[in-house]
Design a protein around this motif. Structure first.
Motif, PDB file in Angstrom:
ATOM      1  N   HIS A 302       2.568  -6.136  -7.205  1.00  0.00           N
ATOM      2  CA  HIS A 302       2.342  -6.310  -8.643  1.00  0.00           C
ATOM      3  C   HIS A 302       2.991  -7.604  -9.133  1.00  0.00           C
ATOM      4  CE1 HIS A 302       2.438  -4.286 -12.891  1.00  0.00           C
ATOM      5  NE2 HIS A 302       1.716  -5.367 -12.858  1.00  0.00           N
ATOM      6  N   HIS A 303       4.251  -7.840  -8.734  1.00  0.00           N
ATOM      7  CA  HIS A 303       4.979  -9.038  -9.176  1.00  0.00           C
ATOM      8  C   HIS A 303       5.241 -10.009  -8.014  1.00  0.00           C
ATOM      9  CE1 HIS A 303       6.757  -7.301 -13.193  1.00  0.00           C
ATOM     10  NE2 HIS A 303       5.440  -7.384 -13.187  1.00  0.00           N
ATOM     11  N   ASN A 304       6.274  -9.703  -7.222  1.00  0.00           N
ATOM     12  CA  ASN A 304       6.727 -10.652  -6.212  1.00  0.00           C
ATOM     13  C   ASN A 304       6.541 -10.088  -4.805  1.00  0.00           C
ATOM     14  OD1 ASN A 304       7.786 -12.309  -8.352  1.00  0.00           O
ATOM     15  ND2 ASN A 304       9.502 -10.835  -8.489  1.00  0.00           N
ATOM     16  N   CYS A 305       6.317 -11.000  -3.843  1.00  0.00           N
ATOM     17  CA  CYS A 305       6.117 -10.623  -2.428  1.00  0.00           C
ATOM     18  C   CYS A 305       7.163 -11.326  -1.570  1.00  0.00           C
ATOM     19  CB  CYS A 305       4.698 -11.022  -1.986  1.00  0.00           C
ATOM     20  SG  CYS A 305       4.410 -10.827  -0.213  1.00  0.00           S
ATOM     21  N   GLU A 306       7.785 -10.543  -0.682  1.00  0.00           N
ATOM     22  CA  GLU A 306       8.735 -11.095   0.281  1.00  0.00           C
ATOM     23  C   GLU A 306       8.248 -10.762   1.690  1.00  0.00           C
ATOM     24  OE1 GLU A 306      12.618  -9.667  -0.512  1.00  0.00           O
ATOM     25  OE2 GLU A 306      12.829 -10.730  -2.441  1.00  0.00           O
ATOM     26  N   PHE A 312       5.350  -6.939   4.789  1.00  0.00           N
ATOM     27  CA  PHE A 312       5.893  -7.581   3.592  1.00  0.00           C
ATOM     28  C   PHE A 312       6.517  -6.513   2.706  1.00  0.00           C
ATOM     29  CE2 PHE A 312       1.576  -6.398   2.698  1.00  0.00           C
ATOM     30  CZ  PHE A 312       1.616  -5.850   1.417  1.00  0.00           C
ATOM     31  N   ASP A 313       7.380  -6.943   1.787  1.00  0.00           N
ATOM     32  CA  ASP A 313       7.987  -6.058   0.781  1.00  0.00           C
ATOM     33  C   ASP A 313       7.672  -6.601  -0.606  1.00  0.00           C
ATOM     34  OD1 ASP A 313       9.198  -4.295   2.607  1.00  0.00           O
ATOM     35  OD2 ASP A 313      10.830  -5.740   2.931  1.00  0.00           O
ATOM     36  N   CYS A 314       7.573  -5.702  -1.574  1.00  0.00           N
ATOM     37  CA  CYS A 314       7.324  -6.077  -2.964  1.00  0.00           C
ATOM     38  C   CYS A 314       8.613  -5.949  -3.776  1.00  0.00           C
ATOM     39  CB  CYS A 314       6.246  -5.190  -3.573  1.00  0.00           C
ATOM     40  SG  CYS A 314       4.645  -5.322  -2.761  1.00  0.00           S
ATOM     41  N   THR A 315       8.831  -6.893  -4.714  1.00  0.00           N
ATOM     42  CA  THR A 315       9.958  -6.818  -5.651  1.00  0.00           C
ATOM     43  C   THR A 315       9.429  -7.070  -7.062  1.00  0.00           C
ATOM     44  OG1 THR A 315      10.479  -9.172  -5.383  1.00  0.00           O
ATOM     45  CG2 THR A 315      11.559  -7.632  -3.879  1.00  0.00           C
ATOM     46  N   CYS A 316      10.252  -6.748  -8.047  1.00  0.00           N
ATOM     47  CA  CYS A 316       9.835  -6.886  -9.449  1.00  0.00           C
ATOM     48  C   CYS A 316      10.692  -7.919 -10.171  1.00  0.00           C
ATOM     49  CB  CYS A 316       9.940  -5.535 -10.160  1.00  0.00           C
ATOM     50  SG  CYS A 316       8.858  -4.278  -9.451  1.00  0.00           S
ATOM     51  N   ASP A 317      10.112  -8.463 -11.224  1.00  0.00           N
ATOM     52  CA  ASP A 317      10.848  -9.386 -12.090  1.00  0.00           C
ATOM     53  C   ASP A 317      11.976  -8.642 -12.806  1.00  0.00           C
ATOM     54  OD1 ASP A 317       7.808 -11.125 -13.074  1.00  0.00           O
ATOM     55  OD2 ASP A 317       9.125 -11.386 -11.328  1.00  0.00           O
ATOM     56  N   GLU A 318      12.904  -9.381 -13.336  1.00  0.00           N
ATOM     57  CA  GLU A 318      14.035  -8.797 -14.063  1.00  0.00           C
ATOM     58  C   GLU A 318      13.519  -7.969 -15.234  1.00  0.00           C
ATOM     59  OE1 GLU A 318      16.897 -11.656 -15.197  1.00  0.00           O
ATOM     60  OE2 GLU A 318      18.239 -10.222 -16.167  1.00  0.00           O
ATOM     61  N   GLY A 319      14.091  -6.790 -15.359  1.00  0.00           N
ATOM     62  CA  GLY A 319      13.656  -5.899 -16.443  1.00  0.00           C
ATOM     63  C   GLY A 319      12.587  -4.927 -16.002  1.00  0.00           C
ATOM     64  N   TYR A 320      12.178  -4.978 -14.742  1.00  0.00           N
ATOM     65  CA  TYR A 320      11.167  -4.064 -14.201  1.00  0.00           C
ATOM     66  C   TYR A 320      11.729  -3.383 -12.955  1.00  0.00           C
ATOM     67  CZ  TYR A 320       7.743  -6.390 -17.202  1.00  0.00           C
ATOM     68  OH  TYR A 320       7.045  -6.886 -18.261  1.00  0.00           O
ATOM     69  N   HIS A 321      11.170  -2.240 -12.620  1.00  0.00           N
ATOM     70  CA  HIS A 321      11.557  -1.544 -11.397  1.00  0.00           C
ATOM     71  C   HIS A 321      10.315  -1.161 -10.609  1.00  0.00           C
ATOM     72  CE1 HIS A 321      10.724   1.956 -13.971  1.00  0.00           C
ATOM     73  NE2 HIS A 321      10.474   2.603 -12.830  1.00  0.00           N
ATOM     74  N   LEU A 322      10.492  -1.034  -9.297  1.00  0.00           N
ATOM     75  CA  LEU A 322       9.390  -0.714  -8.383  1.00  0.00           C
ATOM     76  C   LEU A 322       9.098   0.781  -8.425  1.00  0.00           C
ATOM     77  CD1 LEU A 322       7.765  -2.548  -6.475  1.00  0.00           C
ATOM     78  CD2 LEU A 322       9.221  -1.762  -4.599  1.00  0.00           C
ATOM     79  N   THR A 323       7.820   1.128  -8.568  1.00  0.00           N
ATOM     80  CA  THR A 323       7.420   2.542  -8.608  1.00  0.00           C
ATOM     81  C   THR A 323       7.310   3.100  -7.192  1.00  0.00           C
ATOM     82  OG1 THR A 323       5.075   1.986  -8.628  1.00  0.00           O
ATOM     83  CG2 THR A 323       6.171   2.181 -10.774  1.00  0.00           C
ATOM     84  N   GLU A 324       6.898   4.387  -7.113  1.00  0.00           N
ATOM     85  CA  GLU A 324       6.890   5.096  -5.829  1.00  0.00           C
ATOM     86  C   GLU A 324       5.928   4.496  -4.820  1.00  0.00           C
ATOM     87  OE1 GLU A 324       8.141   9.540  -7.404  1.00  0.00           O
ATOM     88  OE2 GLU A 324       6.127   9.167  -6.680  1.00  0.00           O
ATOM     89  N   ASP A 325       4.876   3.796  -5.289  1.00  0.00           N
ATOM     90  CA  ASP A 325       3.938   3.210  -4.328  1.00  0.00           C
ATOM     91  C   ASP A 325       4.482   1.932  -3.694  1.00  0.00           C
ATOM     92  OD1 ASP A 325       1.624   1.620  -6.724  1.00  0.00           O
ATOM     93  OD2 ASP A 325       3.753   1.320  -6.329  1.00  0.00           O
ATOM     94  N   LEU A 326       5.737   1.508  -4.142  1.00  0.00           N
ATOM     95  CA  LEU A 326       6.429   0.334  -3.584  1.00  0.00           C
ATOM     96  C   LEU A 326       5.649  -0.961  -3.782  1.00  0.00           C
ATOM     97  CD1 LEU A 326       7.757   1.841  -0.208  1.00  0.00           C
ATOM     98  CD2 LEU A 326       8.910   1.719  -2.419  1.00  0.00           C
ATOM     99  N   LYS A 327       4.724  -0.946  -4.752  1.00  0.00           N
ATOM    100  CA  LYS A 327       3.928  -2.142  -5.034  1.00  0.00           C
ATOM    101  C   LYS A 327       3.883  -2.464  -6.543  1.00  0.00           C
ATOM    102  CE  LYS A 327       0.951  -1.077  -1.075  1.00  0.00           C
ATOM    103  NZ  LYS A 327      -0.415  -0.702  -0.642  1.00  0.00           N
TER     104      LYS A 327
END
Length: 334
Positions: A302-306, A312-327
């Motif tokens: 949704h936001h950032n990819c590492e 790969f792993d997904c991360t979120c911008d500041e002020g957001y959190h990753l939901t259960e689907d990890l995306k």
């Protein structure tokens, strides 16, 4: 001034939710989820997934049940788990009905007999061949059939090994000029050749028979002629079996794995093999390198990819959190 404080209600703990499966409390609400083998419907209900629709059992019978499935193995196979079947080696576990030799096949087996025996019409029983019916001994010899073989002996007034019975004459005295074998006749002799040779026009010389050219060999793949006989060989990717005639496919993936040691996938084929790379890697199978899904934009973050090795792993911008689907990223609650 009077201040009031609001406290979150845990609907999951109080049982005021309407989840058919699992309930997870959230700030100001709750979320529903289902156990493995079930899928969430309309946000609260759990519906069974029919795994059999994707044919997980292959050639075997699949039975769907609540939250899972089972495989019923065909004849000639046995269950390794409730969801997988492996071939049953009747030859090694003694479940075959062969009289003599058993060869395991996919889902079954075949029977064969040793030299001097013939496989019966039932495909299992080995019947003794009466070699004496084909008169293998000398015309002046006597044949005795035995189990799986026979013996030859010369009649009275003849000498020899039973295959060649002679009077004491040119052949016995070695005064003949035969290239190989000699048969006595009344007042003379005739020459003959061993198996793999043919008598020449002079009636004495023995010439090699090229079984490979004449097609009288029994090699499965390659025939190499030699003096008086022939030998069999196999094409690349095959191994000559102990009978010296048949060729067996070499499983290069097991004998000497040719593909990339860590990330290659080897698939054995008849006479050869193929290499490919595991999911998350690219290459020809011999050389495999990690695919950076973040750079190639093949991720679904949704936001950032590492990127990491093989995925790969997904991360979120500041002020957001990753939901259960990890995306997917969702805003933090105040």
């Amino acid at each position: 001034l009077q201040l009031f404080c609001c406290k979150d209600i845990n609907e999951c703990a109080e049982g005021t939710h309407n989840c058919a499966g699992n309930c997870a409390d959230t700030s100001g609400g709750f979320e529903c989820s289902c156990d493995s083998g079930m899928t969430l419907v309309q946000g609260t209900q759990c519906e069974d997934i029919n795994e059999c629709s994707s044919n997980p059992c292959g050639i075997h019978t699949c039975t769907n049940n609540a939250g899972s499935y089972t495989c019923e193995c065909n004849v000639g196979y046995q269950a390794s788990t409730t969801t997988s079947c492996v071939g049953n080696n009747e030859c090694s576990n003694g479940q075959h009905q062969c009289d003599q030799q058993c060869t395991n096949t996919e889902g079954s087996y075949t029977c064969a007999c040793g030299a001097g025996y013939l496989l019966g019409s039932d495909g299992k029983t080995c019947n003794d061949i009466n070699e004496c019916d084909n008169s293998p001994c000398d015309s002046n010899g006597e044949c005795t059939n035995t189990a799986g073989s026979y013996t030859c002996a010369c009649s009275a007034n003849y000498m020899g090994d039973g295959f060649n019975c002679e009077h004491v004459d040119e052949c016995t005295l070695a005064t003949h000029d035969c290239d190989q074998g000699c048969d006595n006749t009344e007042g003379s002799f005739i020459c003959f050749c061993n198996t793999g040779y043919i008598l020449g026009e002079d009636g004495k010389s023995c010439l090699d028979v090229d079984e490979c050219t004449e097609g009288s060999h029994n090699c499965e793949q390659i025939c190499n002629n030699n003096v008086g006989s022939f030998t069999c060989a196999c094409q690349d990717g095959y191994l000559l079996m102990e009978n010296g005639v048949a060729c067996e496919n070499i499983n290069e993936c097991v004998v000497s794995p040719p593909c990339h040691a860590e990330y290659g996938v080897c698939v054995d084929t008849i006479g050869s093999y193929t290499c490919s790379c595991m999911d998350g890697y690219e290459g020809n199978g011999f050389e495999c390198s990690d695919i950076d899904e973040c750079v190639t934009d093949t991720h679904d973050c949704h936001h950032n990819c590492e990127n990491n090795v093989g995925s790969f792993d997904c991360t979120c911008d500041e002020g957001y959190h990753l939901t259960e689907d990890l995306k997917t990223c969702r805003g933090e609650y105040p």
